[in-house]
Write an enzyme that holds these catalytic residues in place. Structure first.
Site, PDB file in Angstrom:
ATOM      1  N   ARG A 110       0.723 -10.768  -2.702  1.00 28.70           N
ATOM      2  CA  ARG A 110       1.376  -9.454  -2.696  1.00 28.70           C
ATOM      3  C   ARG A 110       2.252  -9.396  -3.943  1.00 28.70           C
ATOM      4  O   ARG A 110       3.239 -10.122  -4.034  1.00 28.70           O
ATOM      5  CB  ARG A 110       2.207  -9.280  -1.420  1.00 28.70           C
ATOM      6  CG  ARG A 110       3.067  -8.036  -1.445  1.00 28.70           C
ATOM      7  CD  ARG A 110       3.695  -7.714  -0.105  1.00 28.70           C
ATOM      8  NE  ARG A 110       2.740  -7.109   0.798  1.00 28.70           N
ATOM      9  CZ  ARG A 110       3.073  -6.365   1.865  1.00 28.70           C
ATOM     10  NH1 ARG A 110       4.327  -6.152   2.160  1.00 28.70           N
ATOM     11  NH2 ARG A 110       2.139  -5.854   2.645  1.00 28.70           N
ATOM     12  N   ASP A 115       2.828   7.528   4.761  1.00 30.05           N
ATOM     13  CA  ASP A 115       3.355   6.228   4.315  1.00 30.05           C
ATOM     14  C   ASP A 115       4.784   6.458   3.823  1.00 30.05           C
ATOM     15  O   ASP A 115       5.212   7.590   3.597  1.00 30.05           O
ATOM     16  CB  ASP A 115       2.448   5.672   3.195  1.00 30.05           C
ATOM     17  CG  ASP A 115       2.859   4.278   2.731  1.00 30.05           C
ATOM     18  OD1 ASP A 115       3.661   3.618   3.424  1.00 30.05           O
ATOM     19  OD2 ASP A 115       2.371   3.844   1.662  1.00 30.05           O
TER      20      ASP A 115
HETATM   21  N1   CP Z   1       1.852  -2.362   6.504  1.00 27.33           N
HETATM   22  C1   CP Z   1       2.287  -3.480   5.902  1.00 27.33           C
HETATM   23  O1   CP Z   1       1.639  -4.039   5.019  1.00 27.33           O
HETATM   24  O2   CP Z   1       3.479  -3.927   6.375  1.00 27.33           O
HETATM   25  P1   CP Z   1       4.371  -5.088   5.755  1.00 27.33           P
HETATM   26  O3   CP Z   1       4.904  -4.572   4.454  1.00 27.33           O
HETATM   27  O4   CP Z   1       5.445  -5.334   6.768  1.00 27.33           O
HETATM   28  O5   CP Z   1       3.510  -6.296   5.540  1.00 27.33           O
HETATM   29  N1  NVA Z   2       3.377   2.061   0.050  1.00 28.46           N
HETATM   30  C1  NVA Z   2       4.088   1.039   0.764  1.00 28.46           C
HETATM   31  C2  NVA Z   2       3.178   0.302   1.683  1.00 28.46           C
HETATM   32  C3  NVA Z   2       3.852  -0.720   2.547  1.00 28.46           C
HETATM   33  C4  NVA Z   2       2.908  -1.461   3.414  1.00 28.46           C
HETATM   34  C5  NVA Z   2       4.748   0.096  -0.227  1.00 28.46           C
HETATM   35  O1  NVA Z   2       4.166  -0.177  -1.278  1.00 28.46           O
HETATM   36  O2  NVA Z   2       5.842  -0.354   0.059  1.00 28.46           O
END
Ligand code: CP
Ligand code: NVA
Length: 311
Positions: free
Chosen positions: A102, A227
């Site tokens: 991530r 979102d």
């Molecule tokens: N939806 C999602 O990816 O949640 P987190 O940011 O908590 O992992």
């Molecule tokens: N668009 C959001 C998604 C979180 C799962 C972000 O990038 O924080």
């Protein structure tokens, strides 16, 4: 042989998405069948931004498949700084069977995948959230019984990782989608994504539009999706201004009333009541957000098994 990665949902074909979702349904139904499927294997999870669902579901999922997951924070030492991404990818590939990451910048995960000798899974960057898609469309399949003849209406921040993958998925599957968002390059999808979606839609017959009228988007919608207005990394000082800009695209009861009677409400979470949706919507009878969150677990188990060629 070429190693497969999952960096955005369109790295999988429609048939592969269907297969992974079908497998996720089986895993959910019969988890005991899979307790040794990744026995002795290790997943490395690199995190540059926070996470609740993704971290917990991957770690739990790997353990339920008989494997082991390593949480490795790269908050203080982002990829490519202490050593180049090539070296990180090569070294990690010697130890683990799958790398998940991530990160803030898409280029970082692309580089990781380029040099990795094992599958790389995107756990969210600034371009895509493919694991969310498998969980989400598994949930839609459960609730609607199909992944065809559906209209999704997306609300709010459309310059956004989740939006981009929702558009790609709808384009792959020939669905209808209205993206309702404020005008301006900071709030609308990037040109590159629009181009990709247009190409995908050409062969599937999908109809995907970016519009700026919240009510129009809801008309005939089976799925209302939103979102966060404050994605990870957006500075706190932008909050007040963004709240004002996105407010006309908040999912409220008027939107839900305009959509089909049996429409479902989805949010990938984390959610803020009073921001991207009202409390009555997210805590109301049409909201399926917790089933949606649970399905991250089953979906990701299926993704890992697919990339490890266990299916
Ligand atoms: N939806 C999602 O990816 O949640 P987190 O940011 O908590 O992992
Ligand atoms: N668009 C959001 C998604 C979180 C799962 C972000 O990038 O924080």
């Amino acid at each position: 042989m070429m190693v497969r990665h999952l960096l955005k949902i369109s790295d999988f074909t429609k048939t592969e998405c269907e297969k992974v979702i079908e497998n996720a349904i089986d895993i959910k139904k019969k988890p005991d069948k899979y307790t040794e499927s990744l026995k002795g294997e290790t997943l490395l999870m690199l995190f540059e931004k926070p996470s609740l669902r993704t971290r917990i579901s991957f770690e739990t999922g790997m353990q339920q498949l008989g494997g082991h997951a390593i949480f490795y924070s790269i908050v203080d030492s982002p990829l490519g700084q202490k050593e180049n991404i090539h070296d990180t990818a090569k070294v990690a590939s010697r130890f683990v069977n799958i790398i998940a990451a991530r990160v803030f910048k898409r280029q970082d995960i692309w580089d990781l995948a380029k040099y990795s000798d094992v599958p790389v899974i995107n756990m969210l960057d600034d371009y895509a959230h493919p694991c969310q898609m498998i969980g989400d469309f598994l949930t839609i399949k459960e609730k609607k019984g199909k992944l065809s003849d559906l209209k999704m209406a997306y609300y709010g921040d459309a310059h956004n990782n989740v939006t981009y993958d929702l558009m790609r998925f709808c384009a792959l599957f020939g669905l209808k989608m209205d993206v309702a968002c404020p005008k301006g390059i900071d709030y609308t999808p990037e040109q590159e994504v629009l181009e990709e979606v247009k190409q995908l839609a050409k062969s599937s017959g999908a109809i995907i539009n970016v519009i700026h009228d919240a009510i129009e988007a809801a008309e005939g919608a089976d799925i209302i999706y939103t979102d966060s207005w404050m994605s990870y990394g957006i500075p706190k000082e932008k909050e007040a201004q963004r709240k004002k800009i996105f407010k006309p695209f908040q999912v409220n009861s008027q939107i839900m009333k305009t959509a089909k009677k049996d429409a479902i409400f989805m949010n990938c979470l984390p959610a803020m009541r009073g921001y991207e949706q009202t409390t009555e919507v997210i805590d109301g009878p049409q909201s399926i957000v917790f089933d949606q969150a649970e399905n991250r677990l089953h979906g990701q188990k299926a993704i890992m098994l697919f990339l490890r060629e266990k299916f």
